[in-house]
Scaffold this motif. Structure first.
Motif, PDB file in Angstrom:
ATOM      1  N   ALA A  32       2.105   5.638  -9.035  1.00  0.00           N
ATOM      2  CA  ALA A  32       3.404   5.533  -8.369  1.00  0.00           C
ATOM      3  C   ALA A  32       4.268   4.434  -8.956  1.00  0.00           C
ATOM      4  O   ALA A  32       5.452   4.389  -8.722  1.00  0.00           O
ATOM      5  N   ALA A  33       3.685   3.536  -9.735  1.00  0.00           N
ATOM      6  CA  ALA A  33       4.472   2.476 -10.349  1.00  0.00           C
ATOM      7  C   ALA A  33       4.989   2.965 -11.698  1.00  0.00           C
ATOM      8  O   ALA A  33       4.325   3.714 -12.394  1.00  0.00           O
ATOM      9  N   ALA A  34       6.178   2.524 -12.061  1.00  0.00           N
ATOM     10  CA  ALA A  34       6.769   2.956 -13.318  1.00  0.00           C
ATOM     11  C   ALA A  34       6.045   2.322 -14.490  1.00  0.00           C
ATOM     12  O   ALA A  34       5.913   1.111 -14.552  1.00  0.00           O
ATOM     13  N   TYR A  58       9.716   2.037  -4.137  1.00  0.00           N
ATOM     14  CA  TYR A  58       9.549   2.253  -2.702  1.00  0.00           C
ATOM     15  C   TYR A  58       8.149   1.880  -2.228  1.00  0.00           C
ATOM     16  O   TYR A  58       7.912   1.739  -1.033  1.00  0.00           O
ATOM     17  N   ALA A  59       7.207   1.729  -3.137  1.00  0.00           N
ATOM     18  CA  ALA A  59       5.822   1.419  -2.788  1.00  0.00           C
ATOM     19  C   ALA A  59       5.543  -0.081  -2.709  1.00  0.00           C
ATOM     20  O   ALA A  59       4.426  -0.479  -2.416  1.00  0.00           O
ATOM     21  N   THR A  60       6.525  -0.911  -2.954  1.00  0.00           N
ATOM     22  CA  THR A  60       6.264  -2.331  -3.141  1.00  0.00           C
ATOM     23  C   THR A  60       6.321  -3.185  -1.877  1.00  0.00           C
ATOM     24  O   THR A  60       6.523  -4.399  -1.972  1.00  0.00           O
ATOM     25  N   TYR A 160       7.405  16.591  -9.706  1.00  0.00           N
ATOM     26  CA  TYR A 160       6.867  15.270  -9.389  1.00  0.00           C
ATOM     27  C   TYR A 160       6.733  15.147  -7.877  1.00  0.00           C
ATOM     28  O   TYR A 160       7.705  15.321  -7.155  1.00  0.00           O
ATOM     29  N   LYS A 161       5.551  14.849  -7.400  1.00  0.00           N
ATOM     30  CA  LYS A 161       5.323  14.691  -5.969  1.00  0.00           C
ATOM     31  C   LYS A 161       5.585  13.243  -5.569  1.00  0.00           C
ATOM     32  O   LYS A 161       4.844  12.341  -5.945  1.00  0.00           O
ATOM     33  N   MET A 162       6.654  13.037  -4.822  1.00  0.00           N
ATOM     34  CA  MET A 162       6.996  11.701  -4.339  1.00  0.00           C
ATOM     35  C   MET A 162       5.975  11.301  -3.277  1.00  0.00           C
ATOM     36  O   MET A 162       5.627  12.109  -2.405  1.00  0.00           O
ATOM     37  N   VAL A 163       5.533  10.080  -3.329  1.00  0.00           N
ATOM     38  CA  VAL A 163       4.558   9.574  -2.371  1.00  0.00           C
ATOM     39  C   VAL A 163       5.232   8.662  -1.366  1.00  0.00           C
ATOM     40  O   VAL A 163       4.937   8.715  -0.178  1.00  0.00           O
ATOM     41  N   ASN A 164       6.158   7.847  -1.818  1.00  0.00           N
ATOM     42  CA  ASN A 164       6.757   6.822  -0.975  1.00  0.00           C
ATOM     43  C   ASN A 164       8.189   7.125  -0.559  1.00  0.00           C
ATOM     44  O   ASN A 164       8.663   6.627   0.437  1.00  0.00           O
ATOM     45  N   LEU A 165       8.874   7.927  -1.322  1.00  0.00           N
ATOM     46  CA  LEU A 165      10.240   8.332  -1.006  1.00  0.00           C
ATOM     47  C   LEU A 165      10.181   9.805  -0.643  1.00  0.00           C
ATOM     48  O   LEU A 165      10.162  10.667  -1.502  1.00  0.00           O
TER      49      LEU A 165
END
Length: 166
Positions: A32-34, A58-60, A160-165
């Motif tokens: 999830a991190a770039a 958004y995961a931070t 792409y499956k968004m996890v946090n957004l």
């Protein structure tokens, strides 16, 4: 209601990134991190790269940032202007760091619609850095909703499956 939650999440995430500094640990899966290396190697990045970058931001969330926000809202509620100012000052670098990261992703992505969405989120983060009251966080929804909706749609379309957004 979902958009409000996402906008508040952006406000909290924006606050979370600066508080974490350069050692941001996403709460989602490592993907999830770039990835910095793919961004540097590919100056015309794909939509999935932009999705990964945005979802990583958004995961931070972290405990320290949440505490700043909770203390700020509580202080504002009881009229403690000094604590409100202190907590906002502690969060300002976060907003600026997130703005820079969204802008960087925007500069790298080739897709024009995603580029604008990321730039809108960057602009929202910059606006957040100028807040003088925690009650202003309510305006984040208006600032972020169009960019978030574009990213959600375009990321889904790109597989792409968004996890946090979400």
């Amino acid at each position: 209601m979902r958009r409000t939650a996402v906008s508040v999440l952006l406000a909290v995430v924006v606050a979370g990134v600066a508080a974490c500094g350069d050692e941001v640990e996403p709460q989602a899966a490592p993907s999830a991190a770039a990835p910095a290396s793919s961004a540097a190697a590919d100056p015309v990045a794909s939509v999935p790269f932009a999705c990964e970058a945005a979802d990583g931001l958004y995961a931070t969330l972290n405990q320290q940032t949440q505490e700043h926000i909770q203390r700020g809202f509580a202080a504002e509620k009881r009229g403690d202007k000094a604590t409100v100012a202190k907590e906002l000052a502690a969060l300002e670098p976060t907003f600026l760091a997130v703005a820079a990261k969204f802008a960087e992703a925007s500069d790298r992505v080739a897709d024009a619609e995603v580029k604008v969405a990321l730039r809108d989120l960057s602009d929202a983060a910059v606006a957040g850095s100028t807040f003088t009251k925690f009650s202003e966080f309510g305006s984040m929804q208006q600032l972020t909703v169009s960019g978030e909706l574009v990213l959600i749609r375009r990321c889904r379309d790109a597989g792409y499956k968004m996890v946090n957004l979400v």
